[in-house]
Design an enzyme around this catalytic site. Structure first.
Site, PDB file in Angstrom:
ATOM      1  N   ASP A 193       0.843  -1.188   0.000  1.00 47.80           N
ATOM      2  CA  ASP A 193       0.000   0.000   0.000  1.00 47.80           C
ATOM      3  C   ASP A 193       0.888   1.252   0.000  1.00 47.80           C
ATOM      4  OD1 ASP A 193      -1.952   1.970   0.482  1.00 47.80           O
ATOM      5  OD2 ASP A 193      -3.079   0.686   1.858  1.00 47.80           O
ATOM      6  N   HIS A 220     -12.492  -1.566   1.900  1.00 49.66           N
ATOM      7  CA  HIS A 220     -11.485  -1.015   2.819  1.00 49.66           C
ATOM      8  C   HIS A 220     -11.877  -1.331   4.265  1.00 49.66           C
ATOM      9  CE1 HIS A 220      -9.709   2.510   5.114  1.00 49.66           C
ATOM     10  NE2 HIS A 220      -8.659   1.860   4.657  1.00 49.66           N
ATOM     11  N   GLU A 251     -10.133   3.511  -2.061  1.00 49.06           N
ATOM     12  CA  GLU A 251     -10.363   3.760  -0.631  1.00 49.06           C
ATOM     13  C   GLU A 251     -10.775   5.213  -0.390  1.00 49.06           C
ATOM     14  OE1 GLU A 251      -6.911   2.463   1.510  1.00 49.06           O
ATOM     15  OE2 GLU A 251      -7.054   4.098   2.953  1.00 49.06           O
ATOM     16  N   GLU A 303      -1.378  -0.840  -4.024  1.00 52.15           N
ATOM     17  CA  GLU A 303      -2.558  -0.049  -3.651  1.00 52.15           C
ATOM     18  C   GLU A 303      -2.262   1.450  -3.634  1.00 52.15           C
ATOM     19  OE1 GLU A 303      -4.660  -1.910  -0.521  1.00 52.15           O
ATOM     20  OE2 GLU A 303      -5.315  -0.035   0.393  1.00 52.15           O
TER      21      GLU A 303
HETATM   22 MG   LIG Z   1      -5.119   1.447   1.803  1.00 51.28          MG
END
Ligand SMILES: [Mg+2]
Length: 401
Positions: free
Chosen positions: A225, A327, A277, A251
């Site tokens: 991420d 998320h 997200e 991500e």
């Molecule tokens: Mg994230």
């Protein structure tokens, strides 16, 4: 049934046995500035906790409660104080209405908050929608996933999100092996560095990926991420260098506003790109999907529009054959939505072992994966109840005016 009041209640309590809660920083978009790159990168105050001595932390969580004349109360949260203020602003729109008419209420709130289609006002609408679905489930004495047509399974695979854990390579290697052994379907690690940290930051990012892969082994899904903190050229270089660690996805490599860069990174990468997200509503996701920005969609139920909107986003993503992995902030609610979708649409749930201990602290029955899976709950509504034994103090929030 009529809605009689919308309240926000702050509850405080003590969580023990959590040493060194924030073990690592996470890269942020602000890190392009030296003065912010030197900060920890995550403020525990943002989620209402204060770290004390001896592994004890004070948890302070605000919950939304929608009361009805039938004696049923819809519960949602935890949320922050700004969202509490914004949800209470919508009280006048809701009082006197039938809480079961969730679609109408969503539409009313959306049409009233014309300047709040993304961001915190949409997060307030989302929270209210989740509380209304809790009422609906309690009224029909069914879990929310059944009202949405589920369950499609009796248990859901969970992946572990290693937010706030130590990112020293030795620690990562050990922790990644442990998570793999505990039966999680996958795990995700968070990069600490972006363009502001230069070549050294790139080397540290690669070292994190390498350690996680070594620890998890070759057959375990591994994600990374970037929390919107990279940029197009940085991400294009990194996707080449990361390919050898076989990510199941990368991500939020770039700003959620620069969708063309998302598409460029997706085109260049030999592995999937995840995002969403920080996107909101069906219209936001339609933009990401139609511009080929993502391989995996990650709406947050409490941010992107609530249960009502997540249902639509899932349908939209299924049309584009893009899986939705919600998320993981509000895991009990995410379990309800996921359990009502085909496994091809919502294959798994995100679980954050460290953060979800705080976000679920006040719940009687927190979601905790066992052997990497979460049983689909059968309690009515959202399946969340406040455990009064954990509440040391309780205050109703009021904002005057
Ligand atoms: Mg994230």
């Amino acid at each position: 049934m009529e809605i009689t009041a919308v309240r926000c209640v702050r509850r405080e309590g003590t969580l023990s046995g959590v040493d060194n809660f924030v073990q690592s920083r996470v890269a942020r978009p602000l890190d392009v500035y030296d003065e912010f790159r030197d900060q920890s990168g995550f403020s525990v105050g943002d989620i209402g906790i204060t770290e004390g001595e001896g592994g004890e932390i004070q948890v302070s969580s605000v919950f939304l409660e929608i009361e009805t004349d039938a004696g049923i109360t819809g519960l949602a949260g935890p949320i922050g104080e700004t969202l509490a203020f914004l949800t209470l602003e919508l009280e006048e729109l809701l009082v006197g209405r039938d809480p079961l008419e969730t679609e109408k209420h969503w539409d009313l709130m959306y049409r009233r908050e014309v300047d709040g289609r993304k961001g915190e006002r949409m997060m307030a609408i989302s929270t209210i929608d989740c509380a209304l679905w809790d009422i609906k489930g309690k009224h029909y004495r069914e879990p929310v996933h059944r009202l949405l047509g589920g369950p499609t399974r009796t248990e859901l695979p969970a992946y572990a999100s290693m937010f706030l854990y130590d990112t020293d390579p030795t620690a990562v290697r050990e922790r990644a092996a442990d998570i793999e052994e505990r039966g999680y379907s996958a795990q995700k690690w968070f990069f600490q560095h972006g363009p502001g940290s230069g070549e050294e930051g790139k080397r540290k990012n690669i070292a994190l990926a390498e350690a996680a892969r070594e620890g998890a082994g070759d057959d375990h899904d591994l994600m990374f991420d970037c929390w919107m903190s990279w940029g197009r050229s940085y991400a294009l270089e990194m996707v080449d260098r990361l390919a050898r660690y076989d990510p199941a996805w990368l991500e939020e490599p770039v700003s959620p506003d620069i969708i063309d860069s998302y598409a460029d990174v997706r085109e260049a990468a030999d592995f999937p790109i995840a995002g969403g997200e920080h996107e909101y509503t069906r219209w936001g996701f339609q933009e990401l999907l139609s511009r080929n920005a993502i391989d995996v969609a990650q709406p947050d139920t409490y941010w992107a529009g609530g249960v009502s909107e997540l249902d639509k986003i899932c349908t939209l993503c299924s049309v584009h054959d893009i899986p939705v992995v919600i998320h993981g902030f509000s895991v009990p609610t995410n379990v309800q939505v996921t359990a009502a979708q085909s496994p091809t649409v919502c294959p798994q749930v995100e679980y954050l072992p460290r953060l979800n201990a705080v976000t679920q602290f006040f719940f009687e029955d927190p979601v905790e994966p066992e052997n990497g899976t979460v049983p689909v709950p059968d309690d009515p509504g959202m399946g969340i109840r406040i455990d009064d034994s954990k509440v040391e103090s309780e205050t109703e929030l009021e904002f005057g005016g």
